[in-house]
Design a protein around this motif. Structure first.
Motif, short mmCIF file in Angstrom:
data_model
loop_
_atom_site.label_atom_id
_atom_site.label_comp_id
_atom_site.label_asym_id
_atom_site.label_seq_id
_atom_site.Cartn_x
_atom_site.Cartn_y
_atom_site.Cartn_z
N GLY A 28 -34.23 8.11 46.42
CA GLY A 28 -34.29 9.20 45.45
C GLY A 28 -35.46 8.98 44.51
N ASN A 29 -36.51 9.76 44.69
CA ASN A 29 -37.73 9.59 43.90
C ASN A 29 -38.19 10.97 43.44
N GLU A 30 -38.04 11.26 42.16
CA GLU A 30 -38.37 12.58 41.61
C GLU A 30 -39.83 12.93 41.82
N ASN A 31 -40.72 12.02 41.46
CA ASN A 31 -42.15 12.31 41.48
C ASN A 31 -42.66 12.52 42.92
N SER A 33 -40.91 13.24 45.61
CA SER A 33 -40.27 14.42 46.19
C SER A 33 -40.98 15.70 45.74
N LYS A 34 -41.31 15.75 44.47
CA LYS A 34 -42.01 16.93 43.94
C LYS A 34 -43.42 17.03 44.52
N GLY A 90 -36.95 19.64 47.98
CA GLY A 90 -37.47 18.29 47.77
C GLY A 90 -36.82 17.25 48.67
N THR A 104 -35.30 12.27 48.67
CA THR A 104 -34.80 13.36 47.84
C THR A 104 -35.18 13.12 46.40
N ASP A 105 -34.89 14.11 45.57
CA ASP A 105 -34.97 13.85 44.14
C ASP A 105 -33.65 13.20 43.72
N ARG A 106 -33.42 13.09 42.42
CA ARG A 106 -32.21 12.43 41.95
C ARG A 106 -31.26 13.41 41.25
N SER A 107 -31.24 14.64 41.75
CA SER A 107 -30.32 15.62 41.19
C SER A 107 -28.92 15.38 41.74
#
Length: 293
Positions: A28-31, A33-34, A90, A104-107
């Motif tokens: 899970g990596n927001e940056n 993934s975006k 993402g 993925t992101d971390r939502s």
């Protein structure tokens, strides 16, 4: 697979596939993934399609020095081995021969849905595909070890046992689908394609079928040979049988210890001699016909 050792009670374990470890990973990596779900200025391509970091992650490659130094090949491989159904959310899956990677992101949804699926369904699906790949390799090795120079009873027994085991593998382990979930079906197909399972299994099907046809042909030839031998025996035996039948026909009128009807004895003698002449003539003619064919 296990291979029985010469020492009683001991098992030698050898590997069928290569020694590379299969990697199953969720990140899970927001940056990142975006970054990977973003599109180019002309809105025709996603950033992940030509991203070296994504290639490095899904192929477990070196970050400093990628083993693919062709931009064209890198892009082709990324497209081929990436499952991108949920890219706009993402979420990306990289499915290769040695790795199942999920980014993925971390939502909330990835943490409550995607991650549990990676830990359960997709984990079991990976185990199944690895077992299929190893089993097919085992069957290929066993098929190659069957001696085809001489199809003796041991060879036929080994071939029959291989066919039985392969049929059991198809019924018990080699499934076309493992879930009703569309994403699971597509990922399973991607994984089998990445491991080249279907192509190797189809080739193995053809080789086993050819082996079966070869054994059937050899048995048919042997049966034809036996039938020809019986036919020849029957052909040679007919004159002798005729002589014995005629002898039995006239034997009631012949008294070997008293008065003899010499005319009938002479007739039987002539019939016996004629029968042997016909016997050897039939043998000669039969051998000539067989030799000509």
């Amino acid at each position: 697979f296990g291979d029985t050792n010469n020492e009683k009670g001991k098992i030698t374990i050898t590997h069928l596939t290569d020694d590379r470890m299969f990697t199953l990973c969720w990140w899970g990596n927001e940056n990142l993934s975006k970054e990977l779900k973003s599109k180019s200025e002309d809105n025709k391509a996603y950033a992940y399609e030509n991203n070296q970091q994504w290639y490095q992650l899904i192929f477990c490659d070196s970050k400093e020095d990628l083993t693919c130094q062709s931009d064209v090949m890198l892009q082709e491989h990324i497209k081929e081995y990436t499952y991108s159904r949920w890219v706009n959310y993402g979420t990306l899956y990289g499915i290769t021969r040695d790795c199942l990677f999920c980014l993925t992101d971390r939502s909330n949804t990835p943490l409550t849905v995607v991650l549990p699926h990676m830990q359960s369904m997709y984990y079991q699906m990976t185990i199944l595909c690895l077992a299929q790949r190893a089993s097919i390799q085992k069957f290929s090795n066993d098929l190659g070890n069957i001696e085809l120079i001489k199809l003796d009873s041991k060879t036929k027994k080994d071939a029959l046992e291989l066919q039985k085991q392969y049929l059991r593998f198809n019924n018990k382990l080699y499934f076309k689908e493992v879930t009703d979930q569309i994403q699971g079906i597509e990922m399973y197909q991607h994984m089998q394609k990445a491991m080249n399972i279907e192509n190797v299994a189809n080739q193995l099907d053809r080789e086993i079928e050819e082996l079966h046809n070869l054994i059937n042909m050899e048995e048919s030839l042997q049966q034809s040979k036996d039938a020809n031998t019986l036919t020849k025996i029957a052909t040679y035996a007919v004159p002798a049988s005729l002589a014995m039948a005629l002898f039995a026909l006239f034997s009631g009128d012949i008294n070997l210890f008293g008065e003899v009807l010499w005319g009938k004895v002479y007739a039987v003698g002539i019939l016996v001699i004629a029968s042997f002449i016909v016997l050897f003539s039939g043998k000669w003619i039969t051998n000539k016909i067989i030799k000509r064919k």
